[in-house]
Scaffold this motif. Structure first.
Motif, PDB file in Angstrom:
ATOM      1  N   GLY A 100      16.290   5.643 -12.365  1.00  0.00           N
ATOM      2  CA  GLY A 100      16.066   6.429 -13.276  1.00  0.00           C
ATOM      3  C   GLY A 100      17.181   7.461 -13.207  1.00  0.00           C
ATOM      4  N   ASP A 101      16.709   8.762 -12.971  1.00  0.00           N
ATOM      5  CA  ASP A 101      17.789   9.856 -12.965  1.00  0.00           C
ATOM      6  C   ASP A 101      17.949  10.274 -11.552  1.00  0.00           C
ATOM      7  OD1 ASP A 101      15.371  11.104 -12.370  1.00  0.00           O
ATOM      8  OD2 ASP A 101      15.504  12.632 -13.716  1.00  0.00           O
ATOM      9  N   VAL A 102      17.573   9.371 -10.599  1.00  0.00           N
ATOM     10  CA  VAL A 102      17.773   9.463  -8.998  1.00  0.00           C
ATOM     11  C   VAL A 102      19.016   8.844  -8.698  1.00  0.00           C
ATOM     12  CG1 VAL A 102      16.824   9.710  -6.823  1.00  0.00           C
ATOM     13  CG2 VAL A 102      15.232   9.758  -8.753  1.00  0.00           C
ATOM     14  N   ALA A 103      20.033   9.563  -8.139  1.00  0.00           N
ATOM     15  CA  ALA A 103      21.364   8.949  -7.796  1.00  0.00           C
ATOM     16  C   ALA A 103      21.081   8.330  -6.115  1.00  0.00           C
ATOM     17  CB  ALA A 103      22.330   9.916  -7.582  1.00  0.00           C
ATOM     18  N   LEU A 104      21.390   7.306  -5.912  1.00  0.00           N
ATOM     19  CA  LEU A 104      21.333   6.727  -4.793  1.00  0.00           C
ATOM     20  C   LEU A 104      22.504   6.435  -4.009  1.00  0.00           C
ATOM     21  CD1 LEU A 104      18.144   4.317  -5.466  1.00  0.00           C
ATOM     22  CD2 LEU A 104      18.179   6.671  -4.452  1.00  0.00           C
ATOM     23  N   ASP A 116      17.104   5.934   5.028  1.00  0.00           N
ATOM     24  CA  ASP A 116      17.944   6.972   5.123  1.00  0.00           C
ATOM     25  C   ASP A 116      17.573   8.436   5.022  1.00  0.00           C
ATOM     26  OD1 ASP A 116      20.443   8.334   5.603  1.00  0.00           O
ATOM     27  OD2 ASP A 116      21.622   6.989   4.690  1.00  0.00           O
ATOM     28  N   GLN A 117      17.498   9.007   6.294  1.00  0.00           N
ATOM     29  CA  GLN A 117      16.854  10.354   6.426  1.00  0.00           C
ATOM     30  C   GLN A 117      17.988  11.436   5.531  1.00  0.00           C
ATOM     31  OE1 GLN A 117      16.136  11.780  10.383  1.00  0.00           O
ATOM     32  NE2 GLN A 117      18.202  12.674  10.386  1.00  0.00           N
ATOM     33  N   ARG A 118      18.977  11.108   5.215  1.00  0.00           N
ATOM     34  CA  ARG A 118      19.934  11.693   4.505  1.00  0.00           C
ATOM     35  C   ARG A 118      19.419  11.941   2.964  1.00  0.00           C
ATOM     36  NH1 ARG A 118      25.167   9.885   3.707  1.00  0.00           N
ATOM     37  NH2 ARG A 118      23.883   7.775   3.941  1.00  0.00           N
ATOM     38  N   GLY A 119      18.609  11.272   2.769  1.00  0.00           N
ATOM     39  CA  GLY A 119      18.331  11.439   1.317  1.00  0.00           C
ATOM     40  C   GLY A 119      17.046  12.294   1.090  1.00  0.00           C
ATOM     41  N   ASP A 120      16.960  12.975   0.156  1.00  0.00           N
ATOM     42  CA  ASP A 120      16.054  13.906  -0.269  1.00  0.00           C
ATOM     43  C   ASP A 120      14.606  13.100  -0.607  1.00  0.00           C
ATOM     44  OD1 ASP A 120      16.192  13.284  -3.049  1.00  0.00           O
ATOM     45  OD2 ASP A 120      17.403  14.776  -3.425  1.00  0.00           O
ATOM     46  N   GLU A 121      13.710  13.967  -0.959  1.00  0.00           N
ATOM     47  CA  GLU A 121      12.218  13.291  -1.169  1.00  0.00           C
ATOM     48  C   GLU A 121      12.415  12.270  -2.100  1.00  0.00           C
ATOM     49  OE1 GLU A 121       8.692  12.324   0.214  1.00  0.00           O
ATOM     50  OE2 GLU A 121      10.008  13.707   1.320  1.00  0.00           O
ATOM     51  N   ARG A 122      13.115  12.597  -3.256  1.00  0.00           N
ATOM     52  CA  ARG A 122      12.914  11.753  -4.534  1.00  0.00           C
ATOM     53  C   ARG A 122      13.766  10.544  -4.104  1.00  0.00           C
ATOM     54  NH1 ARG A 122      14.909  13.955  -9.836  1.00  0.00           N
ATOM     55  NH2 ARG A 122      13.590  12.262 -10.615  1.00  0.00           N
ATOM     56  N   GLN A 123      14.780  10.528  -3.568  1.00  0.00           N
ATOM     57  CA  GLN A 123      15.740   9.387  -3.086  1.00  0.00           C
ATOM     58  C   GLN A 123      15.088   8.441  -2.175  1.00  0.00           C
ATOM     59  OE1 GLN A 123      19.227  11.828  -1.775  1.00  0.00           O
ATOM     60  NE2 GLN A 123      20.443  11.216  -3.460  1.00  0.00           N
ATOM     61  N   GLU A 163      11.729   8.425  -1.912  1.00  0.00           N
ATOM     62  CA  GLU A 163      10.677   7.624  -2.646  1.00  0.00           C
ATOM     63  C   GLU A 163      11.253   6.312  -3.484  1.00  0.00           C
ATOM     64  OE1 GLU A 163       8.606  10.588  -4.937  1.00  0.00           O
ATOM     65  OE2 GLU A 163       7.726  11.482  -3.087  1.00  0.00           O
ATOM     66  N   ALA A 164      12.454   6.642  -4.173  1.00  0.00           N
ATOM     67  CA  ALA A 164      12.987   5.696  -4.936  1.00  0.00           C
ATOM     68  C   ALA A 164      13.392   4.396  -4.020  1.00  0.00           C
ATOM     69  CB  ALA A 164      14.281   6.074  -5.484  1.00  0.00           C
ATOM     70  N   MET A 165      13.953   4.561  -2.891  1.00  0.00           N
ATOM     71  CA  MET A 165      14.268   3.501  -2.114  1.00  0.00           C
ATOM     72  C   MET A 165      13.031   2.600  -1.562  1.00  0.00           C
ATOM     73  SD  MET A 165      17.619   4.788   0.228  1.00  0.00           S
ATOM     74  CE  MET A 165      16.768   6.291   0.920  1.00  0.00           C
ATOM     75  N   GLU A 166      12.057   3.486  -1.246  1.00  0.00           N
ATOM     76  CA  GLU A 166      10.756   2.867  -0.813  1.00  0.00           C
ATOM     77  C   GLU A 166      10.097   1.991  -1.869  1.00  0.00           C
ATOM     78  OE1 GLU A 166       6.305   3.656   1.433  1.00  0.00           O
ATOM     79  OE2 GLU A 166       7.899   5.422   1.062  1.00  0.00           O
ATOM     80  N   THR A 167      10.314   2.505  -3.139  1.00  0.00           N
ATOM     81  CA  THR A 167       9.529   1.742  -4.392  1.00  0.00           C
ATOM     82  C   THR A 167      10.357   0.759  -4.596  1.00  0.00           C
ATOM     83  OG1 THR A 167       8.703   3.871  -5.471  1.00  0.00           O
ATOM     84  CG2 THR A 167       9.267   1.890  -6.773  1.00  0.00           C
ATOM     85  N   ILE A 168      11.877   0.740  -4.450  1.00  0.00           N
ATOM     86  CA  ILE A 168      12.754  -0.473  -4.683  1.00  0.00           C
ATOM     87  C   ILE A 168      12.325  -1.580  -3.571  1.00  0.00           C
ATOM     88  CG2 ILE A 168      14.859  -1.349  -4.800  1.00  0.00           C
ATOM     89  CD1 ILE A 168      15.639   1.460  -6.139  1.00  0.00           C
ATOM     90  N   PHE A 169      12.778  -1.134  -2.280  1.00  0.00           N
ATOM     91  CA  PHE A 169      12.681  -2.286  -1.157  1.00  0.00           C
ATOM     92  C   PHE A 169      11.585  -2.407  -0.856  1.00  0.00           C
ATOM     93  CE2 PHE A 169      17.102  -0.620  -1.336  1.00  0.00           C
ATOM     94  CZ  PHE A 169      18.019  -1.732  -1.072  1.00  0.00           C
ATOM     95  N   GLY A 170      10.534  -1.706  -1.140  1.00  0.00           N
ATOM     96  CA  GLY A 170       9.197  -2.076  -1.018  1.00  0.00           C
ATOM     97  C   GLY A 170       8.463  -3.266  -2.136  1.00  0.00           C
ATOM     98  N   GLY A 171       9.488  -3.515  -3.285  1.00  0.00           N
ATOM     99  CA  GLY A 171       9.048  -4.529  -3.892  1.00  0.00           C
ATOM    100  C   GLY A 171       8.203  -4.009  -5.365  1.00  0.00           C
TER     101      GLY A 171
END
Length: 201
Positions: free
Chosen positions: A48-52, A79-86, A88-96
């Motif tokens: 979406g509008d969250v840069a990864l 990656d703990q360098r990511g903020d909360e939205r990042q 959450e986005a990575m968990e959503t993607i890689f969690g399937g």
């Protein structure tokens, strides 16, 4: 409405199989079961509008038999360098949950034992890849030399973390993970790396 997303970057995997990994061809692991670390470096990406861009993700997994048959136990590292939205986005993607190829991989997991936010370093240099989680967990791999010293490639294998890409065949210099019942401490075993590109939905 489903969120549009796209990721590109570099990935590595390192596992306990000896020699040419049969899992790529839907066979049984050489040791009967398989423990592996898989890591992704996102060189460019958006959910979406969250840069990864420039973030890393890793999965430690255990498969009790042929990997294509599923029943994997897994730990997801963000990656703990990511903020909360990042994160959450990575968990959503890689969690399937966001579709695309990660959803296919996640469908093979029967139990997610933990989701952790840790420092993740992913380093790529000519012929080598290095993945480090926290202070000690990680995989360090080196490409095997083929004809005339060039890389050895595998293409069109049916079980793929990065479909459509040509794998570089490597060997682990170290593979270490001891957490959540997924334990391995080995070297001189199977490893691969390649670019990856995922998108969804």
């Amino acid at each position: 409405m489903n969120t549009q997303w796209k990721l590109e970057g570099d990935y590595l995997e390192s596992c306990t199989c000896k020699g040419a990994c049969p899992c790529l061809y839907l066979g049984a692991p050489t040791e009967g079961d398989c423990t592996a670390l898989v890591g992704w470096h996102i060189s460019t990406g958006q959910y979406g509008d969250v840069a990864l861009k420039d973030l890393n993700v890793a999965v430690a997994l255990y498969a009790p038999g042929p990997m294509a048959e599923g029943d994997w136990k897994a730990v997801l590292y963000l990656d703990q360098r990511g903020d909360e939205r990042q994160q959450e986005a990575m968990e959503t993607i890689f969690g399937g949950q966001a579709g695309g190829h990660p959803a296919l991989l996640a469908s093979l997991i029967s139990e997610v034992r933990a989701v952790e936010r840790v420092p993740i370093r992913y380093e790529a240099e000519k012929g080598q890849r290095h993945l480090t989680l926290g202070e000690s967990v990680g995989a360090h791999i080196k490409a095997l030399a083929g004809q005339d010293g060039g890389d050895i490639h595998i293409r069109n294998h049916p079980l793929a973390v990065a479909p459509g890409e040509s794998l570089v065949v490597a060997i682990s210099q170290s593979l270490f993970h001891q957490a959540h019942g997924i334990d391995v401490d080995l070297s001189e075993r199977t490893a691969f790396y390649s670019p990856f590109a995922y998108a969804g939905p």
